[in-house]
Design a protein around this motif. Structure first.
Motif, PDB file in Angstrom:
ATOM      1  N   ASP A   1       5.071 -11.138   0.595  1.00  0.00           N
ATOM      2  CA  ASP A   1       5.834 -12.283   1.117  1.00  0.00           C
ATOM      3  C   ASP A   1       6.950 -11.821   2.047  1.00  0.00           C
ATOM      4  OD1 ASP A   1       7.833 -12.883  -1.904  1.00  0.00           O
ATOM      5  OD2 ASP A   1       7.651 -11.151  -0.590  1.00  0.00           O
ATOM      6  N   GLY A   2       6.990 -10.523   2.333  1.00  0.00           N
ATOM      7  CA  GLY A   2       7.940 -10.003   3.302  1.00  0.00           C
ATOM      8  C   GLY A   2       9.311  -9.703   2.741  1.00  0.00           C
ATOM      9  N   THR A   3       9.491  -9.886   1.439  1.00  0.00           N
ATOM     10  CA  THR A   3      10.787  -9.600   0.840  1.00  0.00           C
ATOM     11  C   THR A   3      10.857  -8.130   0.455  1.00  0.00           C
ATOM     12  OG1 THR A   3       9.962 -10.171  -1.358  1.00  0.00           O
ATOM     13  CG2 THR A   3      11.005 -11.942  -0.056  1.00  0.00           C
ATOM     14  N   GLY A   4      12.036  -7.618   0.339  1.00  0.00           N
ATOM     15  CA  GLY A   4      12.206  -6.234  -0.098  1.00  0.00           C
ATOM     16  C   GLY A   4      11.761  -5.247   0.957  1.00  0.00           C
ATOM     17  N   SER A   5      11.775  -3.990   0.560  1.00  0.00           N
ATOM     18  CA  SER A   5      11.414  -2.924   1.499  1.00  0.00           C
ATOM     19  C   SER A   5      10.174  -2.198   0.995  1.00  0.00           C
ATOM     20  CB  SER A   5      12.584  -1.951   1.643  1.00  0.00           C
ATOM     21  OG  SER A   5      12.931  -1.429   0.384  1.00  0.00           O
ATOM     22  N   ALA A   6       9.591  -1.395   1.859  1.00  0.00           N
ATOM     23  CA  ALA A   6       8.381  -0.668   1.497  1.00  0.00           C
ATOM     24  C   ALA A   6       8.742   0.522   0.622  1.00  0.00           C
ATOM     25  CB  ALA A   6       7.662  -0.196   2.757  1.00  0.00           C
ATOM     26  N   GLU A   7       7.985   0.700  -0.466  1.00  0.00           N
ATOM     27  CA  GLU A   7       8.240   1.809  -1.394  1.00  0.00           C
ATOM     28  C   GLU A   7       7.047   2.748  -1.386  1.00  0.00           C
ATOM     29  OE1 GLU A   7      10.577  -0.949  -4.701  1.00  0.00           O
ATOM     30  OE2 GLU A   7       8.501  -0.325  -5.006  1.00  0.00           O
ATOM     31  N   TRP A   8       7.324   4.018  -1.629  1.00  0.00           N
ATOM     32  CA  TRP A   8       6.240   4.982  -1.755  1.00  0.00           C
ATOM     33  C   TRP A   8       5.508   4.755  -3.078  1.00  0.00           C
ATOM     34  CZ3 TRP A   8       5.104   7.358   2.513  1.00  0.00           C
ATOM     35  CH2 TRP A   8       6.104   7.663   3.443  1.00  0.00           C
ATOM     36  N   ILE A   9       4.167   4.847  -3.033  1.00  0.00           N
ATOM     37  CA  ILE A   9       3.390   4.746  -4.271  1.00  0.00           C
ATOM     38  C   ILE A   9       2.381   5.884  -4.301  1.00  0.00           C
ATOM     39  CG2 ILE A   9       3.603   2.231  -4.421  1.00  0.00           C
ATOM     40  CD1 ILE A   9       0.682   2.083  -3.382  1.00  0.00           C
ATOM     41  N   ASP A  10       1.888   6.183  -5.473  1.00  0.00           N
ATOM     42  CA  ASP A  10       0.861   7.202  -5.591  1.00  0.00           C
ATOM     43  C   ASP A  10      -0.426   6.728  -4.934  1.00  0.00           C
ATOM     44  OD1 ASP A  10       1.772   8.306  -8.942  1.00  0.00           O
ATOM     45  OD2 ASP A  10       2.440   8.964  -6.956  1.00  0.00           O
ATOM     46  N   GLN A  11      -1.094   7.660  -4.311  1.00  0.00           N
ATOM     47  CA  GLN A  11      -2.367   7.331  -3.672  1.00  0.00           C
ATOM     48  C   GLN A  11      -3.335   6.749  -4.695  1.00  0.00           C
ATOM     49  OE1 GLN A  11      -4.222  10.532  -1.518  1.00  0.00           O
ATOM     50  NE2 GLN A  11      -6.163   9.469  -1.324  1.00  0.00           N
ATOM     51  N   ILE A  12      -3.257   7.236  -5.922  1.00  0.00           N
ATOM     52  CA  ILE A  12      -4.209   6.796  -6.936  1.00  0.00           C
ATOM     53  C   ILE A  12      -4.041   5.294  -7.211  1.00  0.00           C
ATOM     54  CG2 ILE A  12      -2.778   7.247  -8.986  1.00  0.00           C
ATOM     55  CD1 ILE A  12      -6.459   8.173  -8.533  1.00  0.00           C
ATOM     56  N   VAL A  13      -2.811   4.792  -7.094  1.00  0.00           N
ATOM     57  CA  VAL A  13      -2.586   3.350  -7.291  1.00  0.00           C
ATOM     58  C   VAL A  13      -3.272   2.561  -6.186  1.00  0.00           C
ATOM     59  CG1 VAL A  13      -0.827   1.547  -7.370  1.00  0.00           C
ATOM     60  CG2 VAL A  13      -0.430   3.740  -8.524  1.00  0.00           C
ATOM     61  N   ALA A  14      -3.088   3.031  -4.930  1.00  0.00           N
ATOM     62  CA  ALA A  14      -3.734   2.344  -3.811  1.00  0.00           C
ATOM     63  C   ALA A  14      -5.252   2.407  -3.953  1.00  0.00           C
ATOM     64  CB  ALA A  14      -3.289   2.971  -2.490  1.00  0.00           C
ATOM     65  N   GLU A  15      -5.763   3.557  -4.390  1.00  0.00           N
ATOM     66  CA  GLU A  15      -7.214   3.681  -4.576  1.00  0.00           C
ATOM     67  C   GLU A  15      -7.703   2.718  -5.649  1.00  0.00           C
ATOM     68  OE1 GLU A  15      -9.443   5.268  -2.958  1.00  0.00           O
ATOM     69  OE2 GLU A  15      -8.406   6.819  -1.827  1.00  0.00           O
ATOM     70  N   SER A  16      -6.930   2.550  -6.711  1.00  0.00           N
ATOM     71  CA  SER A  16      -7.361   1.643  -7.783  1.00  0.00           C
ATOM     72  C   SER A  16      -7.395   0.209  -7.273  1.00  0.00           C
ATOM     73  CB  SER A  16      -6.442   1.768  -9.005  1.00  0.00           C
ATOM     74  OG  SER A  16      -5.178   1.203  -8.746  1.00  0.00           O
ATOM     75  N   TRP A  17      -6.437  -0.184  -6.448  1.00  0.00           N
ATOM     76  CA  TRP A  17      -6.477  -1.529  -5.863  1.00  0.00           C
ATOM     77  C   TRP A  17      -7.713  -1.663  -4.980  1.00  0.00           C
ATOM     78  CZ3 TRP A  17      -0.757  -2.259  -3.835  1.00  0.00           C
ATOM     79  CH2 TRP A  17       0.100  -2.302  -4.938  1.00  0.00           C
ATOM     80  N   ALA A  18      -7.958  -0.658  -4.145  1.00  0.00           N
ATOM     81  CA  ALA A  18      -9.068  -0.731  -3.189  1.00  0.00           C
ATOM     82  C   ALA A  18     -10.417  -0.771  -3.901  1.00  0.00           C
ATOM     83  CB  ALA A  18      -9.018   0.463  -2.239  1.00  0.00           C
ATOM     84  N   GLN A  19     -10.530  -0.052  -5.010  1.00  0.00           N
ATOM     85  CA  GLN A  19     -11.806   0.014  -5.709  1.00  0.00           C
ATOM     86  C   GLN A  19     -11.925  -1.074  -6.776  1.00  0.00           C
ATOM     87  OE1 GLN A  19     -12.725   4.065  -7.039  1.00  0.00           O
ATOM     88  NE2 GLN A  19     -11.713   4.939  -5.234  1.00  0.00           N
ATOM     89  N   GLY A  20     -10.866  -1.859  -6.943  1.00  0.00           N
ATOM     90  CA  GLY A  20     -10.927  -2.945  -7.917  1.00  0.00           C
ATOM     91  C   GLY A  20     -10.998  -2.430  -9.348  1.00  0.00           C
ATOM     92  N   ARG A  21     -10.332  -1.307  -9.624  1.00  0.00           N
ATOM     93  CA  ARG A  21     -10.398  -0.722 -10.961  1.00  0.00           C
ATOM     94  C   ARG A  21      -9.016  -0.626 -11.575  1.00  0.00           C
ATOM     95  NH1 ARG A  21     -15.186   1.377 -12.080  1.00  0.00           N
ATOM     96  NH2 ARG A  21     -14.357   2.723 -13.705  1.00  0.00           N
TER      97      ARG A  21
END
Lengths: 178, 417
Positions: free
Chosen positions: B397-417
Motif C-alpha cells: 500500500d506504499g506505506t513504510g520503507s523497503a526492508e531487507w529480507i532473506d532470499q529464502i522468504v522471497a523464494e517461499s512466496w514465489a513458490q507458494g510454499r
C-alpha cells in the motif's frame, strides 16, 4: 507475409535436383545484398560483413537440398550468419582484422568521412547491442529468436535492444539540431 | 520521427557490395575445400600413427533421488527449491525456518551432464504437486542443452533439445512446452510419470512463452510475430488475441482466469515496432478490452507484471537501462489502471554489463500470500556482486520503507510454499 517468408517461398518453388544449383544462386541473388547490409550494421565493418555473409551462404550451400525445403530458408540463413558472428565475437578476431587489413581500412575511412548521426550512434554501441537492435527492430526476430542466435538470455536481448534504440533515438535529436 | 525500423533500413542502404559477390564466394568456397582436403590428409596420418579422437560422454550418477515416503513431493513441508553453485549448478531443498539445505540426491549431481562442473541451470520450477522439477540446462549449442524433468528414483527425462517456452500445469503433473520440430513449432504436453507426449497445437511461428489458466484448462501461447493464442486443451481450439502487440512475454493469468497481463511492444499497421519501448498490457481472455495498462514512454521500461493474490492489482518493476544514474523502480497499479503508486526507487550505480547480464534473473516482484507485501531483487547497491540474491520487501500500500529480507522468504512466496 513478412519479407523473410516471401523470399523463402520464392526459394522453395524452384527446388529439384536438376535445378538445385540454379535455385541456390537465385536465393543468393535475392538475399545477399540485404544480408550484407544488415551485417554491416551489426559489425560496423563492410569487409567483416562480406566475409560473414559469404560464410553463411557457403554453409547453406553445403546442405542446400535440405535448406531449400525448409519453411523459412531466409530465417535459417540469418541464424547461420549470427552463429558465425557469435563465434567471431567470442574469439575477438574482429579487432585484429580491422587493424591489419588494408582493403577494409579504405572502406572504413570513407565511411567515417560520410558518417551520419545514426551511424555514429550505432558505432558507439557494442557489437551485441547493434546485433540485438538490428535483429529485433529491423529484421523482425523475436527476442527469444535473437537470444538463441547470440547465445544469451531473452532478457539480455531486450536490454541490449533497448540501449540500441535509445542511442538511435538520441541520434534523431542530434540530427535535427545539426 | 521515423521508426527505429525505418532509420535502420535507411542506414543499411548506405552500404553497397561490389559486383561479382557470387563469384567471390565461389572462389572462397573452393579455397576452403582445398584446405579441408589437406587437413583431412593430416588427420588421416595422425590416426595412422595411433592418435585416437575421444568423443564426449555423458556422466550419470548411480544415486537416485530418495523418495520421501511421507510426502508425494520432492520437497518436505516447510522447504523451498533453491539453486546453488558449487562447481556447477545444483538444486537444493532449503528449510524456510532454519535455512538448512538438503541436496535432492545422495550425490551432488542428479543431472545428466557430460561435464557437471560447468553445469548451468537457467530456469527451473516445481510441478503442481511437487513430484517433478523441470529445468533448462546449459545454453543453446552446448552439449546436454535442453529442457529436462527430474523426479524421484528416475534418470532425468529430456523433454526437448529445442525448448521454446514451458510451464507446469497448476492442477496436474503435466508439463507444457514449446519446441521447434522440422521447421514448425509445437506445443506439447508431457506426463513425466508415463512419458506420454501429446501435441496440442502446431504453429508456424516461434513460441516465446506459455501460461496456464488457473484451472488448468487453457494455455496462453505467445510467439512471433505478434499476439497471443489462447488454446482450449480439451478441443485444441485456438483463439488469437492481443494482435496489437509483438514480442509478448512474461504473461500471466488473473487469479479468476478472465484476463491476461503481459509485456509487449506496440506495433504499427505495418507490423514494425513503434518508437516507444516495452508496455504492460491487459486483455480479456476472449480478446476484448485489449489496452495499455502501463506505458512510461521513453524514460523507463516497465517489465515483469505480477498479479496480486486477489487479482485487483499488478506489481511491476521498471528497468534500469544500464547507465549510471538510471532509476530502478517498483510500482503497483490497480488492474483497472487506477492508483499507480511507486513503492521503491533507487539510482542504478553499476555499469552497463550488470543490466545486460542479470536483468530477468528474478521471477519479478513477488507478492506475499496475503498481498500485504511485495518482494523484489535489489541490484542497485554496491555489494550485490558478492551476495547475489539480495531481496527487499515493501508494503504494497506504499506505506513504510523497503526492508531487507532473506532470499529464502522471497523464494517461499514465489513458490507458494
Amino acid at each position: 507475409m513478412t519479407e523473410r517468408s516471401r523470399s523463402g517461398v520464392a526459394a522453395r518453388t524452384s527446388i529439384g535436383t536438376a535445378a538445385s544449383e540454379a535455385s541456390f544462386e537465385e536465393f543468393f541473388e535475392s538475399e545477399h545484398r540485404t544480408l550484407f547490409r544488415r551485417m554491416c550494421l551489426i559489425t560496423d565493418s563492410p569487409a567483416e560483413a562480406e566475409e560473414l555473409m559469404q560464410d553463411a551462404f557457403m554453409k547453406l550451400w553445403e546442405r542446400w537440398d535440405r535448406v531449400a525445403a525448409m519453411e523459412d530458408p531466409t530465417g535459417y540463413l540469418y541464424r547461420t550468419a549470427m552463429n558465425l558472428f557469435r563465434k567471431r565475437y567470442r574469439h575477438a578476431i574482429v579487432a585484429a582484422r580491422k587493424t591489419f587489413r588494408a582493403e577494409p581500412q579504405a572502406d572504413v575511412v570513407a565511411l567515417v568521412e560520410a558518417r551520419s548521426a545514426v551511424s555514429e550512434a550505432l558505432a558507439s554501441l557494442s557489437s551485441r547491442q547493434r546485433a540485438a537492435v538490428v535483429l529485433t527492430d529491423l529484421i523482425g526476430f523475436s527476442s527469444e529468436e535473437a537470444a538463441e542466435m547470440l547465445g544469451v538470455r531473452p532478457g539480455t536481448i531486450r536490454s541490449l535492444a533497448s540501449q540500441g534504440r535509445a542511442a538511435i533515438r538520441g541520434s534523431h535529436t542530434e540530427e535535427g539540431s545539426r | 520521427m521515423s521508426s527505429i525500423h525505418d532509420t535502420l533500413q535507411r542506414e543499411s542502404e548506405r552500404y553497397t557490395i561490389h559486383h561479382g559477390a557470387f563469384d567471390r564466394m565461389t572462389r572462397r568456397r573452393d579455397r576452403k575445400r582445398r584446405n579441408e582436403r589437406i587437413a583431412a590428409l593430416v588427420v588421416g596420418l595422425a590416426i595412422a600413427i595411433g592418435i585416437v579422437a575421444v568423443g564426449s560422454a555423458i556422466l550419470r550418477s548411480d544415486e537416485r533421488i530418495p523418495v520421501d515416503r511421507k510426502h508425494r513431493s520432492l520437497l518436505r513441508e516447510g522447504e523451498v527449491l533453491e539453486l546453488g553453485h558449487v562447481d556447477g549448478a545444483t538444486l537444493y531443498a532449503t528449510d524456510i525456518a532454519t535455512g538448512a539445505k538438503r541436496t535432492l540426491t545422495g550425490a551432488e549431481r542428479p543431472f545428466a551432464c557430460s561435464d557437471c562442473s560447468q553445469l548451468q541451470l537457467s530456469e527451473w520450477g516445481l510441478s503442481a504437486e511437487g513430484g517433478w522439477i523441470a529445468y533448462v540446462q546449459g545454453a543453446s549449442g552446448m552439449p546436454d542443452y535442453g529442457l529436462w524433468v527430474l523426479g524421484a528414483n528416475r534418470d532425468p527425462i529430456l523433454a526437448t533439445t529445442e525448448p521454446s517456452g514451458w510451464a507446469w500445469s497448476p492442477s496436474a503433473e503435466l508439463l507444457a512446452f514449446g519446441e521447434r520440430r522440422e521447421g514448425a513449432y509445437e506445443v506439447t504436453l508431457l506426463d513425466p510419470a508415463t512419458g506420454e507426449r501429446t501435441t496440442i497445437v502446431t504453429y508456424p511461428f516461434w513460441i516465446a512463452a506459455l501460461a496456464w489458466s488457473p484451472d488448468g484448462t487453457q494455455l496462453a501461447v505467445a510467439g512471433s510475430p505478434s499476439g497471443i493464442q489462447v488454446v482450449v486443451l480439451e478441443t485444441g481450439r485456438s483463439t488469437s488475441i492481443a494482435s496489437a502487440a509483438r514480442d509478448v512475454h512474461n504473461m500471466s493469468w488473473s487469479p479468476d482466469g478472465t484476463r491476461l497481463v503481459f509485456e509487449g511492444l506496440a506495433i504499427d499497421e505495418r507490423g514494425h515496432n513503434v518508437t516507444e519501448p516495452n508496455q504492460i498490457r491487459v486483455v480479456n481472455v476472449d480478446g476484448s478490452d485489449d489496452r495499455i495498462l502501463v506505458d512510461h514512454g521513453v524514460q523507463q521500461v516497465p517489465v515483469q507484471p505480477t498479479w496480486s493474490p486477489d487479482g485487483t492489482r499488478i506489481a511491476y518493476v521498471t528497468w534500469p537501462k544500464g547507465r549510471q544514474g538510471d532509476l530502478s523502480e517498483v510500482w503497483v497499479i490497480g488492474a483497472d489502471g487506477s492508483d499507480a503508486t511507486r513503492l521503491f526507487h533507487a539510482r542504478c550505480c553499476l555499469a552497463e554489463h550488470y543490466a545486460v547480464n542479470y536483468a530477468y534473473m528474478t521471477p519479478g516482484p513477488v507478492w506475499s500470500p496475503d498481498g500485504s507485501r511485495i518482494a523484489f531483487l535489489d541490484l542497485t547497491h554496491d555489494h550485490w556482486l558478492s551476495y547475489p540474491g539480495f531481496y527487499r520487501a515493501v508494503a504494497s500500500d506504499g506505506t513504510g520503507s523497503a526492508e531487507w529480507i532473506d532470499q529464502i522468504v522471497a523464494e517461499s512466496w514465489a513458490q507458494g510454499r
